[in-house]
Each structure stands twice: as C-alpha cells, then as structure tokens.
Scaffold this motif. Structure first.
Motif, PDB file in Angstrom:
ATOM      1  N   THR A  71       0.967  -1.205  -0.136  1.00 62.59           N
ATOM      2  CA  THR A  71       0.109   0.099   0.019  1.00 62.59           C
ATOM      3  C   THR A  71       0.686   1.328   0.067  1.00 62.59           C
ATOM      4  N   LEU A  72       1.955   1.172   0.817  1.00 62.74           N
ATOM      5  CA  LEU A  72       2.862   2.449   0.937  1.00 62.74           C
ATOM      6  C   LEU A  72       3.487   2.483  -0.511  1.00 62.74           C
ATOM      7  N   GLU A  74       2.498   1.938  -3.411  1.00 60.21           N
ATOM      8  CA  GLU A  74       1.510   2.440  -4.093  1.00 60.21           C
ATOM      9  C   GLU A  74       1.168   3.901  -3.815  1.00 60.21           C
ATOM     10  N   SER A  75       1.626   4.588  -2.917  1.00 64.08           N
ATOM     11  CA  SER A  75       1.078   5.728  -2.468  1.00 64.08           C
ATOM     12  C   SER A  75       2.021   6.933  -2.313  1.00 64.08           C
ATOM     13  N   ASN A  76       3.076   6.846  -3.103  1.00 66.59           N
ATOM     14  CA  ASN A  76       4.173   7.791  -3.098  1.00 66.59           C
ATOM     15  C   ASN A  76       3.836   9.080  -3.525  1.00 66.59           C
ATOM     16  N   ASP A  77       2.803   9.075  -4.445  1.00 63.38           N
ATOM     17  CA  ASP A  77       2.564  10.550  -5.001  1.00 63.38           C
ATOM     18  C   ASP A  77       1.113  11.119  -4.585  1.00 63.38           C
ATOM     19  N   ILE A  78       0.940  10.987  -3.356  1.00 60.44           N
ATOM     20  CA  ILE A  78      -0.464  11.492  -2.516  1.00 60.44           C
ATOM     21  C   ILE A  78       0.005  11.976  -1.320  1.00 60.44           C
ATOM     22  N   GLU A  82      -3.934  11.395   2.695  1.00 61.31           N
ATOM     23  CA  GLU A  82      -4.338  10.357   1.657  1.00 61.31           C
ATOM     24  C   GLU A  82      -3.722   9.178   1.967  1.00 61.31           C
ATOM     25  N   LYS A  83      -2.261   9.201   2.456  1.00 62.64           N
ATOM     26  CA  LYS A  83      -1.714   7.807   2.428  1.00 62.64           C
ATOM     27  C   LYS A  83      -2.167   7.139   3.437  1.00 62.64           C
ATOM     28  N   LYS A  86      -5.656   5.907   3.142  1.00 68.22           N
ATOM     29  CA  LYS A  86      -5.524   4.605   2.238  1.00 68.22           C
ATOM     30  C   LYS A  86      -5.201   3.299   2.986  1.00 68.22           C
ATOM     31  N   LEU A  87      -3.986   3.590   3.764  1.00 69.32           N
ATOM     32  CA  LEU A  87      -3.423   2.417   4.482  1.00 69.32           C
ATOM     33  C   LEU A  87      -4.535   1.961   5.772  1.00 69.32           C
ATOM     34  N   GLN A  90      -6.880  -0.493   4.043  1.00 68.29           N
ATOM     35  CA  GLN A  90      -6.328  -1.689   3.746  1.00 68.29           C
ATOM     36  C   GLN A  90      -6.124  -2.514   4.761  1.00 68.29           C
TER      37      GLN A  90
END
Length: 202
Positions: A71-72, A74-78, A82-83, A86-87, A90
């Motif tokens: 998950t992390l 996939e979350s480099n650009d937010i 938001e990160k 999202k985590l 999940q």
C-alpha cells in the motif's frame, strides 16, 4: 513447506476453534475432528498445537505487513493524509477478511505472555514503526499546532481504533451478518476513522 488442501483445512479449523474456545481451550483432537483429518496430519505439518499457533500468527502478520508495504509503495504521489487514509482502509479490510484470527490474536495480545512479547519484538515493532512514521509525516507542517505529547496521545487513539472492533467483537457481531453487511461495516468504520483524521488535522 508449501500450502496444501489438508494444511489449509487444519488452519481454517484451528482459526475457528481458537476464536471460539481460545488456545488453551482447544485440543489437537478438536482441531483434527473439525478439519476432518487424522491427528498425525497436525503433527506432520505443524509439530503440534503450539507449532500450529506460531505458524498461523506468523503467516497472518507476514501477509499483514506485506499489505502495508505494498500500500505504501503505491502511495508515493499522494499527500500524507491521503496515504494514511488509504493504509487504514487496507488494514481494516485485511483484519476483517481474517476476522476470526484477528479477534483471537488481538485478544491474546491484550494479555502479557511469552506469546505477546515474541509478537511485540517481531511483527508489532515493525507495524508501530511504519504507522508512527506516517503519523509524524502527517503532522510535519503542524509542529507548532500540536505538542509532542498531544501527537503521542493521538497516535495511541489511532492504534486503538485499528484494534477495537477485534477486541470488542461482541459489541457489534449481532448486527453484522452476511458478507454484504461485513463489507458495509468496514466501509462505515473506515469512514469514521477518516473523519477523525480530518478533525485532528484541521
């Protein structure tokens, strides 16, 4: 040792019985009967009940940490907010997808034991490190607004929210029946945590 249908049946039976009766209240014979396998299968695959417990918990946390790490990645650009949102989604989704094992493990973790100390050193330390770093990132631009002690208490609250449904399972299990209502519970509970995050970062 690779996964097999028999090994999976034993794992599923053990997860259910540990959840219902606890580790000490469950015998190897109970597990064998529930899984419809020979007692020797449990000895062959897991070297007994303790080995089965160690395998189940290790497998649970290895998959759990893999979910966190992917998950992390996939979350480099937010944004940090938001990160972490999202985590959280999940994490709750994973714990709910493995509900019986999640409830059993979190119940065991609420007690001081060798099992708890081993989990703390191996898996929980990594989880705390990752979530703690994300939380610090969340408040990076709000240093003056939040004191260090405030952030520590807020992080404690977040960790509590991530485990509460699985420690206090009896509080809500009667209202959640069937796959659809479980999915709805995840959605609503995650939204509640997200609203809390919006509030504390406002």
């Amino acid at each position: 040792m690779e996964d097999t249908p028999t090994k999976r049946k034993v794992m599923d039976a053990a997860s259910l019985l540990f959840y219902q009766k606890g580790f000490h209240g469950t015998s190897v014979r109970d597990i064998a009967e529930k899984a419809s396998v020979n007692l020797s299968s449990i000895s062959y695959y897991f070297k007994g009940k303790q080995g089965l417990l160690e395998y189940a918990v290790s497998n649970y946390y290895e998959e759990y940490l893999a979910v966190i790490e992917s998950t992390l990645e996939e979350s480099n650009d937010i944004t940090p907010l938001e990160k972490i949102k999202k985590l959280i989604h999940q994490i709750i989704h994973y714990k709910h997808s493995n509900l019986q094992l999640s409830c059993f493990i979190h119940r065991e973790l609420s007690m001081d034991s060798v099992f708890v100390r081993e989990m703390a050193v191996t898996y929980l330390a990594k989880e705390n490190f990752i979530i703690g770093n994300l939380f610090s990132e969340l408040f990076k631009d709000k240093q003056k607004k939040r004191k260090t002690m405030d952030k520590q208490f807020l992080l404690m609250q977040l960790k509590g929210m991530l485990v509460t449904p699985y420690i206090l399972h009896n509080e809500w299990k009667e209202q959640v029946i069937g796959e659809y209502s479980h999915a709805l519970f995840v959605k609503q509970y995650v939204r509640t945590i997200h609203n809390w995050l919006d509030y504390i970062t406002d």
